[in-house]
Design a protein around this motif. Structure first.
Motif, PDB file in Angstrom:
ATOM      1  N   ILE A 170      45.749  38.357  50.365  1.00 25.47           N
ATOM      2  CA  ILE A 170      45.296  37.796  49.080  1.00 25.47           C
ATOM      3  C   ILE A 170      43.798  37.481  49.153  1.00 25.47           C
ATOM      4  CG2 ILE A 170      45.573  35.843  47.484  1.00 25.47           C
ATOM      5  CD1 ILE A 170      48.546  35.817  48.277  1.00 25.47           C
ATOM      6  N   LEU A 222      38.765  31.134  46.280  1.00 23.99           N
ATOM      7  CA  LEU A 222      39.462  30.067  45.531  1.00 23.99           C
ATOM      8  C   LEU A 222      40.896  30.013  46.049  1.00 23.99           C
ATOM      9  CD1 LEU A 222      39.739  28.070  43.125  1.00 23.99           C
ATOM     10  CD2 LEU A 222      40.374  30.028  41.718  1.00 23.99           C
ATOM     11  N   LEU A 234      44.426  27.264  46.874  1.00 23.24           N
ATOM     12  CA  LEU A 234      45.076  25.959  46.951  1.00 23.24           C
ATOM     13  C   LEU A 234      46.265  26.048  47.881  1.00 23.24           C
ATOM     14  CD1 LEU A 234      44.737  24.980  43.294  1.00 23.24           C
ATOM     15  CD2 LEU A 234      44.091  23.565  45.205  1.00 23.24           C
ATOM     16  N   ARG A 256      49.809  23.531  44.131  1.00 22.57           N
ATOM     17  CA  ARG A 256      49.446  24.426  43.018  1.00 22.57           C
ATOM     18  C   ARG A 256      50.094  23.966  41.722  1.00 22.57           C
ATOM     19  NH1 ARG A 256      50.216  30.068  46.327  1.00 22.57           N
ATOM     20  NH2 ARG A 256      48.571  29.612  47.828  1.00 22.57           N
ATOM     21  N   GLY A 257      49.604  24.504  40.632  1.00 25.77           N
ATOM     22  CA  GLY A 257      50.251  24.256  39.340  1.00 25.77           C
ATOM     23  C   GLY A 257      49.956  22.884  38.769  1.00 25.77           C
ATOM     24  N   GLU A 258      48.966  22.193  39.291  1.00 23.73           N
ATOM     25  CA  GLU A 258      48.618  20.867  38.746  1.00 23.73           C
ATOM     26  C   GLU A 258      47.146  20.829  38.344  1.00 23.73           C
ATOM     27  OE1 GLU A 258      49.950  18.448  41.984  1.00 23.73           O
ATOM     28  OE2 GLU A 258      52.031  18.468  41.305  1.00 23.73           O
ATOM     29  N   LYS A 259      46.639  21.993  37.942  1.00 20.71           N
ATOM     30  CA  LYS A 259      45.282  22.124  37.391  1.00 20.71           C
ATOM     31  C   LYS A 259      44.174  21.912  38.414  1.00 20.71           C
ATOM     32  CE  LYS A 259      46.617  22.575  33.011  1.00 20.71           C
ATOM     33  NZ  LYS A 259      47.040  23.948  32.899  1.00 20.71           N
ATOM     34  N   ARG A 260      44.519  21.936  39.702  1.00 16.95           N
ATOM     35  CA  ARG A 260      43.435  21.790  40.688  1.00 16.95           C
ATOM     36  C   ARG A 260      42.579  23.051  40.699  1.00 16.95           C
ATOM     37  NH1 ARG A 260      47.770  19.276  43.142  1.00 16.95           N
ATOM     38  NH2 ARG A 260      47.441  17.061  43.543  1.00 16.95           N
ATOM     39  N   GLY A 261      43.238  24.220  40.501  1.00 16.71           N
ATOM     40  CA  GLY A 261      42.488  25.479  40.449  1.00 16.71           C
ATOM     41  C   GLY A 261      41.460  25.411  39.328  1.00 16.71           C
ATOM     42  N   GLU A 262      41.912  24.879  38.198  1.00 14.58           N
ATOM     43  CA  GLU A 262      41.030  24.757  37.041  1.00 14.58           C
ATOM     44  C   GLU A 262      39.862  23.811  37.345  1.00 14.58           C
ATOM     45  OE1 GLU A 262      43.444  25.001  33.424  1.00 14.58           O
ATOM     46  OE2 GLU A 262      42.219  23.302  32.764  1.00 14.58           O
ATOM     47  N   HIS A 270      45.027  39.698  43.488  1.00  7.11           N
ATOM     48  CA  HIS A 270      46.306  39.093  43.080  1.00  7.11           C
ATOM     49  C   HIS A 270      46.217  38.179  41.867  1.00  7.11           C
ATOM     50  CE1 HIS A 270      47.465  40.441  47.047  1.00  7.11           C
ATOM     51  NE2 HIS A 270      48.713  40.064  46.829  1.00  7.11           N
ATOM     52  N   TRP A 326      45.151  35.089  36.209  1.00  3.43           N
ATOM     53  CA  TRP A 326      44.748  33.668  36.218  1.00  3.43           C
ATOM     54  C   TRP A 326      43.300  33.563  35.737  1.00  3.43           C
ATOM     55  CZ3 TRP A 326      41.187  30.275  38.289  1.00  3.43           C
ATOM     56  CH2 TRP A 326      41.512  28.916  38.195  1.00  3.43           C
TER      57      TRP A 326
END
Ligand SMILES: CC(C)(COP(=O)(O)OP(=O)(O)OC[C@H]1O[C@@H](n2cnc3c(N)ncnc32)[C@H](O)[C@@H]1OP(=O)(O)O)[C@@H](O)C(=O)NCCC(=O)NCCS
Length: 441
Positions: free
Chosen positions: A317, A362, A364, A369-375, A399, A403
């Motif tokens: 990835i 980038l 996590l 994941r899935g809690e807007k940390r990526g954002e 991958h 997103w």
């Protein structure tokens, strides 16, 4: 319960980042005499042995209150208090010395166990105790002479550190000696807090008799900054009276430079392990800095970033990055740190000549994941890029193209990359290229 290998393997793997994060750290643990009197105490000692085995430098500070009180009662001596503090007269001091001495021997004996087929097999723990604590008398306050009740004057941190460096567990009793040769009765929590501060410990673990909860609704309090903890204490009676001194000790340790303080209900079997090796823990964590922080990476984060990205590199990835490359580019990185663990990262490699920046690496941790940390990381990188007068961000991904598209990126071509970057584009990897124009600020 039936043994399920898959559950065990998953649990063990999930705990491995914490094992790495805690190795080589200094933890000060305080527990009351109640804990020692409990039939579950050997289990707690096994957990201390496990921590020691995992490379944690441990200082244990024990209390002795119930044992002192039992001795006083047995002798028919009355207990005297002033302003909520015990007055230690000659008879009480005798009981304190006896209780502390007996407890120290009992704890040392448990730490010395090594029976085959027990959790202590092969533990081989060396325990060091001694005159680490210098005390001074509380003196006369409000007209009350507290006699042999004292407070910590100094902790011999060098001597303790020397013991820890030799791999020894340091055991401290709630007693201190004065330069005049007198003995003073101290509170175990004060000793633990002063010790953690003097050692600049990574953690102070205060084992308590109950959970730290909000009184109105019984909800457990999981994390507090020192400022929030202070505000909670001011808004009494939202807290249990027993909890307040623990919180105060935690606050003062953090203010003195201890990274984290944890209040842990010792009645929960394995509370220390659950707190230190699972994602959510079971106690209340107090820290000066927020529990989770997004910040510029430093050279000390390289190991944490590598740990986070290596599994993603193995899956193809992310492209592989060596430690040397990360070290050289560390200023480009932003990380999210959660209780000492790097749970997210992203890099901005600027190409100022082309007014473009590459968003790279980038990632996590899967549990976060899935809690807007990526954002949040993306927003932060965008702000950094804008601050460097870049007008667009590009990303190469195999991958996560969708997103990025959902976050304002559009499909682009190799020709859209800065010339230097085109030269090193890996055609075999065939990553998708996406571009996002940044609004001029
Ligand atoms: C991509 C990644 C950084 C997103 O982080 P995050 O904190 O989970 O993101 P957010 O919470 O802001 O967004 C989550 C949403 O993105 C979706 N999402 C996650 N990865 C995705 C992907 N590869 N493709 C499309 N959507 C994705 C999630 O399903 C979720 O949507 P939903 O709530 O509708 O289900 C994270 O999943 C990650 O680390 N992935 C592995 C590394 C990677 O692919 N990095 C990009 C390499 S350049």
């Amino acid at each position: 319960m039936e043994f399920q290998p898959s559950v065990f393997v998953r649990w063990f793997r999930d705990s491995s980042p914490y094992i790495h994060a805690h190795r080589g750290r200094v933890f000060v643990v305080s527990f009351g005499g109640e804990a020692v009197a409990d039939p579950l105490f050997p289990g707690l000692v096994h957990d201390f042995a496990l921590l020691h085995g995992l490379g944690v430098s441990l200082v244990l500070v024990h209390g002795a209150r119930p044992q002192v009180e039992a001795r006083l009662r047995a002798r028919g001596v009355e207990l005297h208090y002033g302003n909520g503090l015990r007055i230690t007269d000659d008879a009480a001091l005798q009981c304190v010395k006896e209780a502390a001495g007996t407890l120290r021997v009992e704890i040392e004996a448990l730490l010395s166990m090594g029976l085959a087929n027990s959790p202590m097999a092969g533990a081989k723990i060396r325990v060091a105790s001694g005159n680490f604590v210098t005390a001074k008398p509380l003196g006369v306050r409000g007209g009350i002479d507290f006699r042999h009740t004292g407070e910590v004057r100094r902790i011999d941190a060098d001597a303790m550190r020397a013991q820890l460096e030799r791999g020894n567990v340091v055991l401290v009793s709630p007693l201190g000696y004065s330069p005049t040769g007198e003995i003073f009765n101290l509170s175990a929590e004060d000793v633990a807090t002063a010790t953690a501060a003097a050692l600049q410990a990574d953690k102070l673990l205060l084992l308590t008799e109950q959970d730290c909860i909000q009184m109105q609704d019984g909800a457990a309090i999981r994390q507090l900054t020192t400022r929030e903890a202070d505000a909670l204490i001011q808004t009494e009676p939202t807290l249990d009276a027993e909890t307040i001194p623990h919180l105060k000790a935690a606050i003062s340790a953090c203010q003195a430079g201890v990274q984290r303080a944890h209040l842990l209900n010792r009645n929960i079997d394995g509370a220390i392990l659950l707190e230190l090796f699972t994602r959510d823990g079971v106690g209340t964590l107090i820290s000066s800095t927020p529990f989770e922080e997004l910040r510029q990476a430093t050279i000390n984060d390289v190991a944490g970033i590598l740990e986070l990205i290596e599994p993603l590199e193995e899956e193809g990835i992310l492209i592989e990055r060596s430690r040397e490359q990360l070290e050289a580019e560390i200023d480009d990185y932003t990380v999210i740190e959660r209780d000492g663990l790097i749970v997210g990262c992203a890099a901005l490699h600027p190409f100022p000549d082309a007014y473009r920046g590459e968003l790279a690496c980038l990632a996590l941790h899967p549990a976060y994941r899935g809690e807007k940390r990526g954002e949040r990381l993306l927003e932060h990188i965008e702000a950094r890029a804008q601050a460097s007068s870049l007008t667009a961000l590009f990303v190469l991904t195999t991958h996560a193209a969708h997103w990025f598209r959902e976050h304002g990126f559009e499909n682009a071509q190799i020709a859209d990359l800065p010339t230097q970057r085109q030269a090193v584009y890996n055609h075999l990897r065939n990553s998708k290229i996406l571009l996002k124009a940044l609004n001029a600020s």
